[in-house]
Structure formats: structure tokens, C-alpha cells
Scaffold this active site. Structure first.
Site, PDB file in Angstrom:
ATOM      1  N   LYS A 175      76.218  33.528  27.939  1.00 22.04           N
ATOM      2  CA  LYS A 175      75.470  33.045  29.103  1.00 22.04           C
ATOM      3  C   LYS A 175      74.473  31.969  28.687  1.00 22.04           C
ATOM      4  O   LYS A 175      73.698  32.159  27.760  1.00 22.04           O
ATOM      5  CB  LYS A 175      74.748  34.227  29.758  1.00 22.04           C
ATOM      6  CG  LYS A 175      75.702  35.337  30.220  1.00 22.04           C
ATOM      7  CD  LYS A 175      74.969  36.592  30.637  1.00 22.04           C
ATOM      8  CE  LYS A 175      74.315  37.271  29.459  1.00 22.04           C
ATOM      9  NZ  LYS A 175      73.729  38.589  29.807  1.00 22.04           N
ATOM     10  N   THR A 207      64.150  36.946  38.319  1.00 16.38           N
ATOM     11  CA  THR A 207      65.376  36.981  37.536  1.00 16.38           C
ATOM     12  C   THR A 207      65.520  38.265  36.721  1.00 16.38           C
ATOM     13  O   THR A 207      66.384  38.362  35.846  1.00 16.38           O
ATOM     14  CB  THR A 207      65.417  35.789  36.570  1.00 16.38           C
ATOM     15  OG1 THR A 207      64.245  35.817  35.728  1.00 16.38           O
ATOM     16  CG2 THR A 207      65.457  34.468  37.335  1.00 16.38           C
ATOM     17  N   GLY A 209      66.753  41.555  35.436  1.00 19.66           N
ATOM     18  CA  GLY A 209      67.984  42.331  35.576  1.00 19.66           C
ATOM     19  C   GLY A 209      69.234  41.511  35.771  1.00 19.66           C
ATOM     20  O   GLY A 209      70.302  42.075  36.052  1.00 19.66           O
ATOM     21  N   CYS A 212      71.991  42.654  33.135  1.00 18.98           N
ATOM     22  CA  CYS A 212      72.530  43.977  33.467  1.00 18.98           C
ATOM     23  C   CYS A 212      73.436  43.889  34.691  1.00 18.98           C
ATOM     24  O   CYS A 212      74.541  44.447  34.723  1.00 18.98           O
ATOM     25  CB  CYS A 212      71.390  44.956  33.772  1.00 18.98           C
ATOM     26  SG  CYS A 212      70.146  45.133  32.494  1.00 18.98           S
TER      27      CYS A 212
END
Length: 271
Positions: A175, A207, A209, A212
Site C-alpha cells: 500500500k 484514516t 483503521g 485493518c
């Protein structure tokens, strides 16, 4: 409801990340979420204030009972904290869920900077977790630690993703949110090649989490029979929608709107 996901991760008392975000993401995408909790955290949008580990034998028991009864079509791991926890999770997965696709989110540092993985556990994560995973989903700082090389450009993202494939991960979604610029680039590396996903950056402090949520959204897709590529694409679209509709809660890094897919007005037609 379609697709069963067993989530093996830590709890976030603030509800924006960890097990709480994982359950919300799976539910929002129509999958069933079961859990094995690896750690308890006391945290809010400003940071992590305390962490309490769960005994390894209890972690193993949670995983075994869930897989032997409800079963799972996909697994997702999040915060594993230390060597004993990683060993317990990998032992249990190898014994009871080895043929189930596993999305491994190598949670190392909280959004506010609090370390969530002991430094001495990194090698155990490389050695034990990577070979069990169907997909590894590191952010840039995590990728630098796992791959052992700097990542500051898209070209270096591709190189680091390939390095992690060489280390035993069959697929890596690296990412790119930590790179500067208005365009966000994520790199999906598999044994079949490299694909990049590009999108405009959403300017928001809410932003908490996102990592997850994305990993669990992908796990839900795999549990529902989507290909790896389609599960990643849908997961990214879900996270972006949840970011745009973030409720603005908290004084720091606030949570996403995990319920962005739900239509409460529809309940009136079902009553």
C-alpha cells in the site's frame, strides 16, 4: 450472508481499527465474521495507551474451536504483537486451517506511532507467517522492515514486493499511502506479475483503521469466491467510500464509516 472469515487480531477499544473494524468490514460486505482475539488495547483516536496480551494457549483454543465448529472460507490476521503470539497463531492455522486462504496484515505500528509488534518478532513473522499467507498487505514502513530495503518510490515498491515474494509470500499488496503526491498507488505482486492500482488521494485525518479494514474487506471477497485481483479491487473501493463518508469522530485520527454500504431506509421495507 455469504462467506465465513475468521479474524485473528487485536481489539481496539475505540472501535475504529482491529477486531472491531474487521467485523464491521466483513458485515458491510455481506460476509460472516468470527474472531480470535490476540491482544486487548486501550486506545482512542489520539493513540494507544496500553496493551494487554492474551495467553497463547487461549489464542490457540479460540482458533481451533471456531474452525472446528463454524469453519472459515478465509482467514485474516492483524496485530500479533510478539514471538509467542505469532508462533501460537501459525501453529493453530497450520493444524486446523492450512488450506484456507489467509490475508496477513503485518501490523507493526499504530497510526499514532505506538509499536504493536516487538522488534524481535519480525524474523518470526518472516519465517512463520509469510509462507502461510495467501496475501500479505504491508504499508510502506512495514514493507521496509520485512523486505529490509528502502521504499520511497513506486519503483522501490515494486522491488520490495518482489523481494517479499522471494521470501515466501505468494502475493503481496503493498500500500502506497505513505508516499507523497495527489495520486495514491498500490502495488499487487503475484507469481503472475505486477499490477498497480491508482486513485486520487482523499484528504482526511479520519484514516484510523484503513489497513485493518482493507485486509478484512479483501478476506471477505476471497471467502465469497472472488479472485485475488477482484477482491483487492472491491476492497479498495469499499475503503475509499468509507473514507469519503467518515463520520468525523474523535480528536485525532478518526474512524471510517464502515456502514457506508448499508441503507437503513431499506429496513422499513423488510419489517
Amino acid at each position: 450472508m455469504r462467506g465465513r472469515v475468521l479474524i485473528i487480531a487485536g481489539s481496539d477499544s475505540g472501535g475504529g481499527a482491529g477486531i472491531q473494524a474487521d467485523i464491521k468490514a466483513c458485515t458491510a460486505l455481506g460476509a460472516y465474521a468470527a474472531t480470535a482475539i490476540t491482544a486487548l488495547t486501550a486506545q482512542d483516536t489520539l493513540g494507544v495507551h496500553a496493551v494487554q496480551g492474551v495467553p497463547p494457549d487461549f489464542i490457540r483454543l479460540q482458533i481451533r474451536l471456531s474452525l472446528e465448529d463454524i469453519g472459515a472460507d478465509a482467514l485474516k490476521t492483524g496485530m500479533l504483537a510478539d514471538v509467542l503470539t505469532i508462533e501460537a497463531v501459525c501453529d493453530a492455522v497450520a493444524a486446523h486451517g492450512r488450506d484456507i486462504p489467509l490475508v496477513a496484515d503485518p501490523v507493526m505500528v499504530a497510526k499514532g506511532g505506538h509499536p504493536l509488534l516487538a522488534p524481535e518478532a519480525v524474523e518470526t513473522l518472516r519465517r512463520r507467517l509469510l509462507p502461510l499467507a495467501a496475501l500479505l498487505t504491508p504499508n510502506l514502513p512495514e514493507a521496509e522492515i520485512i523486505a529490509g530495503q528502502p521504499v520511497s518510490t513506486v519503483e522501490e515498491m515494486v522491488a520490495a514486493a518482489r523481494r517479499m515474494l522471494e521470501m515466501g509470500a505468494p502475493a503481496v499488496l503493498l500500500k502506497g499511502g505513505h508516499l507523497p503526491g495527489e495520486t495514491l498507488v498500490d502495488v499487487l505482486a503475484t507469481t503472475g506479475g505486477i499490477e498497480t492500482f491508482e486513485s486520487g488521494r482523499i484528504d482526511s485525518r479520519h484514516t484510523h483503521g484503513t489497513g485493518c479494514t482493507l485486509a478484512s474487506a479483501i478476506a471477505a471477497g476471497l471467502a465469497q469466491g472472488l479472485s485475488m485481483r477482484d477482491a483487492v479491487a472491491r476492497g479498495r473501493a469499499y475503503v475509499r467510500a468509507a473514507l469519503r463518508e467518515a463520520p468525523g469522530l474523535g480528536k485525532g485520527h478518526g474512524p471510517l464509516n464502515h456502514a457506508v454500504t448499508l441503507d437503513p431506509a431499506r429496513l422499513a421495507t423488510l419489517a
